[in-house]
Design a protein around this motif. Sequence first.
Motif, PDB file in Angstrom:
ATOM      1  N   LEU A   1      19.109 -56.659 -10.228  1.00  0.00           N
ATOM      2  CA  LEU A   1      19.962 -56.490  -9.061  1.00  0.00           C
ATOM      3  C   LEU A   1      21.100 -55.536  -9.411  1.00  0.00           C
ATOM      4  N   ASP A   2      21.189 -54.436  -8.709  1.00  0.00           N
ATOM      5  CA  ASP A   2      22.313 -53.512  -8.829  1.00  0.00           C
ATOM      6  C   ASP A   2      23.168 -53.652  -7.587  1.00  0.00           C
ATOM      7  N   VAL A   3      24.457 -53.894  -7.796  1.00  0.00           N
ATOM      8  CA  VAL A   3      25.350 -54.115  -6.662  1.00  0.00           C
ATOM      9  C   VAL A   3      26.583 -53.233  -6.807  1.00  0.00           C
ATOM     10  N   ARG A   4      27.278 -53.047  -5.672  1.00  0.00           N
ATOM     11  CA  ARG A   4      28.570 -52.362  -5.655  1.00  0.00           C
ATOM     12  C   ARG A   4      29.580 -53.287  -4.978  1.00  0.00           C
ATOM     13  N   SER A   5      30.810 -53.202  -5.440  1.00  0.00           N
ATOM     14  CA  SER A   5      31.849 -54.063  -4.882  1.00  0.00           C
ATOM     15  C   SER A   5      33.113 -53.249  -4.633  1.00  0.00           C
ATOM     16  N   PRO A   6      33.740 -53.418  -3.470  1.00  0.00           N
ATOM     17  CA  PRO A   6      34.980 -52.681  -3.194  1.00  0.00           C
ATOM     18  C   PRO A   6      36.164 -53.180  -4.007  1.00  0.00           C
ATOM     19  N   VAL A   7      36.054 -54.367  -4.590  1.00  0.00           N
ATOM     20  CA  VAL A   7      37.122 -54.920  -5.433  1.00  0.00           C
ATOM     21  C   VAL A   7      36.516 -55.331  -6.767  1.00  0.00           C
ATOM     22  N   PRO A   8      37.315 -55.337  -7.843  1.00  0.00           N
ATOM     23  CA  PRO A   8      36.786 -55.752  -9.148  1.00  0.00           C
ATOM     24  C   PRO A   8      36.257 -57.185  -9.095  1.00  0.00           C
ATOM     25  N   LEU A   9      35.131 -57.410  -9.758  1.00  0.00           N
ATOM     26  CA  LEU A   9      34.498 -58.719  -9.781  1.00  0.00           C
ATOM     27  C   LEU A   9      34.872 -59.460 -11.063  1.00  0.00           C
ATOM     28  N   PRO A  10      34.839 -60.783 -11.033  1.00  0.00           N
ATOM     29  CA  PRO A  10      35.190 -61.579 -12.232  1.00  0.00           C
ATOM     30  C   PRO A  10      34.055 -61.582 -13.255  1.00  0.00           C
ATOM     31  N   ILE A  11      33.752 -60.392 -13.782  1.00  0.00           N
ATOM     32  CA  ILE A  11      32.685 -60.216 -14.769  1.00  0.00           C
ATOM     33  C   ILE A  11      33.324 -59.694 -16.051  1.00  0.00           C
ATOM     34  N   TRP A  12      32.944 -60.267 -17.188  1.00  0.00           N
ATOM     35  CA  TRP A  12      33.496 -59.808 -18.462  1.00  0.00           C
ATOM     36  C   TRP A  12      33.162 -58.332 -18.671  1.00  0.00           C
ATOM     37  N   SER A  13      34.039 -57.600 -19.376  1.00  0.00           N
ATOM     38  CA  SER A  13      33.879 -56.156 -19.515  1.00  0.00           C
ATOM     39  C   SER A  13      32.770 -55.756 -20.474  1.00  0.00           C
ATOM     40  N   GLY A  14      32.223 -56.710 -21.209  1.00  0.00           N
ATOM     41  CA  GLY A  14      31.058 -56.422 -22.040  1.00  0.00           C
ATOM     42  C   GLY A  14      29.784 -56.897 -21.363  1.00  0.00           C
ATOM     43  N   VAL A  15      28.757 -57.169 -22.160  1.00  0.00           N
ATOM     44  CA  VAL A  15      27.496 -57.694 -21.648  1.00  0.00           C
ATOM     45  C   VAL A  15      27.493 -59.207 -21.836  1.00  0.00           C
ATOM     46  N   THR A  16      27.229 -59.935 -20.768  1.00  0.00           N
ATOM     47  CA  THR A  16      27.123 -61.393 -20.825  1.00  0.00           C
ATOM     48  C   THR A  16      25.654 -61.785 -20.795  1.00  0.00           C
ATOM     49  N   GLN A  17      25.211 -62.479 -21.824  1.00  0.00           N
ATOM     50  CA  GLN A  17      23.825 -62.934 -21.907  1.00  0.00           C
ATOM     51  C   GLN A  17      23.776 -64.435 -21.694  1.00  0.00           C
ATOM     52  N   VAL A  18      23.052 -64.869 -20.660  1.00  0.00           N
ATOM     53  CA  VAL A  18      22.889 -66.286 -20.377  1.00  0.00           C
ATOM     54  C   VAL A  18      21.705 -66.790 -21.195  1.00  0.00           C
ATOM     55  N   CYS A  19      21.995 -67.637 -22.187  1.00  0.00           N
ATOM     56  CA  CYS A  19      20.959 -68.130 -23.100  1.00  0.00           C
ATOM     57  C   CYS A  19      20.378 -69.435 -22.550  1.00  0.00           C
ATOM     58  N   ASP A  20      19.736 -69.336 -21.421  1.00  0.00           N
ATOM     59  CA  ASP A  20      19.160 -70.497 -20.740  1.00  0.00           C
ATOM     60  C   ASP A  20      17.655 -70.286 -20.614  1.00  0.00           C
ATOM     61  N   PRO A  21      16.843 -71.020 -21.378  1.00  0.00           N
ATOM     62  CA  PRO A  21      15.399 -70.822 -21.288  1.00  0.00           C
ATOM     63  C   PRO A  21      14.850 -71.002 -19.877  1.00  0.00           C
ATOM     64  N   ALA A  22      15.511 -71.843 -19.077  1.00  0.00           N
ATOM     65  CA  ALA A  22      15.031 -72.072 -17.715  1.00  0.00           C
ATOM     66  C   ALA A  22      15.353 -70.901 -16.792  1.00  0.00           C
ATOM     67  N   ARG A  23      16.445 -70.169 -17.061  1.00  0.00           N
ATOM     68  CA  ARG A  23      16.791 -69.002 -16.247  1.00  0.00           C
ATOM     69  C   ARG A  23      17.626 -68.045 -17.102  1.00  0.00           C
TER      70      ARG A  23
END
Length: 477
Positions: free
Chosen positions: A191-213
Amino acid sequence: MSGEPVVVVGAGPVGLTAALLLARRGLRVQVLERHRTPYELPRAVHLDDEVFRVLQDAGVADELVPLTRPMAGLRLVDAAHEVLAEFRRQPGAGVNGWAAGSLVHQPDVEAVLAAAAARTPGIEIRRGCEVTGLAPEGDGVVLTVRVRDGGGDRSVRAAAVLGCDGANSTVRELIGARMRDLGPADRWAVLDVRSPVPLPIWSGVTQVCDPARAATAMPVTGDRYRWEFRLAPRETVADLTTPGVLRRLLAPVDPAAVEVVRAAEYTFRAQLADRWRAGRVLLAGDAAHLTPPFVGQGLGLGLRDVHQLSWKLAAVLAGAGDDGLLDSYQAEREPHARALIRLALLLGRLMTGGGRGAAVLRRAVLAVVRRIPAVARLATDSRTPPLRGPLLDRRGRAGRRLVGGLVPQPEVVVEGRRCRLDDVLGDGAAVLTADLEVCRPDGTRTRVEDPSGTLRRWLGSATEVRIRPDRIVASAG
């Protein structure tokens, strides 16, 4: 510039970089692209500092930097998004003279490369042209090219052909090469998205280590963000993009507040072509190899390919080497690509594989190793494995330590002027001595000052190192 051109098939970032590198070495280049217009949607999102030196050699790195975002590092989180470990990168230029990792919007990269190619003498880009045949003829190659807007077939004679035409490469098919699997394919929703305001996403890469998702999230550049989610068997992108599911996946981001530019399924593959060369037809980039995204080397591998290939092909076409020099291309690049693909597979399994038991074990292990400085350095280090092959002399202690890797690129001083080391080394081979003198084949010698001491520490006891045009150390004495 005279003689038959080198034909580059594919006007993506690998093909355009190849064209610029070849033109800078005095060759005529014709780029053939089957699509009439550049692809406008993002794909690759990461380049490391080693690869930025390729773009520096192509003459576009400084123009591209303002369009990138330095990557802050890697954060590993669990299914509840609680932080398991965080590995931060130091800001600013690293050992290669550029940020250790940069997030990019691929259409920006392609636009910069296309503009540079358009203004470079000796490069011709022809869009809407599809290669349908290849045949050796003497020392060159004859291509059959079909103009897709209704023109008839025509023949184009080339001194050599580079197949930079992607995962579904026509050139690879025409030379009879086949892809070989190194691991299982993996289906993900992107999913590629654009936002008119900054989103609460860390400035690096966040990896979700969840085998289910398993999932990945990152800011890209400007107002662009990317999420990737592993798909379950028989699950589709449509299943994930219903309002209720998407709200849960993107939380705390509200899907209604952002623009979804693209929601698509990608199959990440781990593959290598069984042969990268047939005479003077050579493969590069995704035509030769495909990698999962876990070490961010998909585009980088292709740019490394053409950095090496450009100087070897230029030497052969100038009569400074026979076609045997081209045999060393796959001999050096394939093991390097294989190592990075296997590393991506391994990290993918370690971060996202297994069931509930693996998730518990992962938490326990990360709680310990994240406190070990050596692990943190390894997690943020952008260095890739050294090359090995017939052109690399690894004899002696200095050879084993230095040969096959890149010479560092600190800021140096020449006659009172600050510059990057690669600008002093020039387009060809060079020798760097223990006295910090750069000696070129034409006999010119340039003394450099090393204010940071980076080169002296790196050289150690070596009296001199021989550096190839792709900045790889060939020998150390």
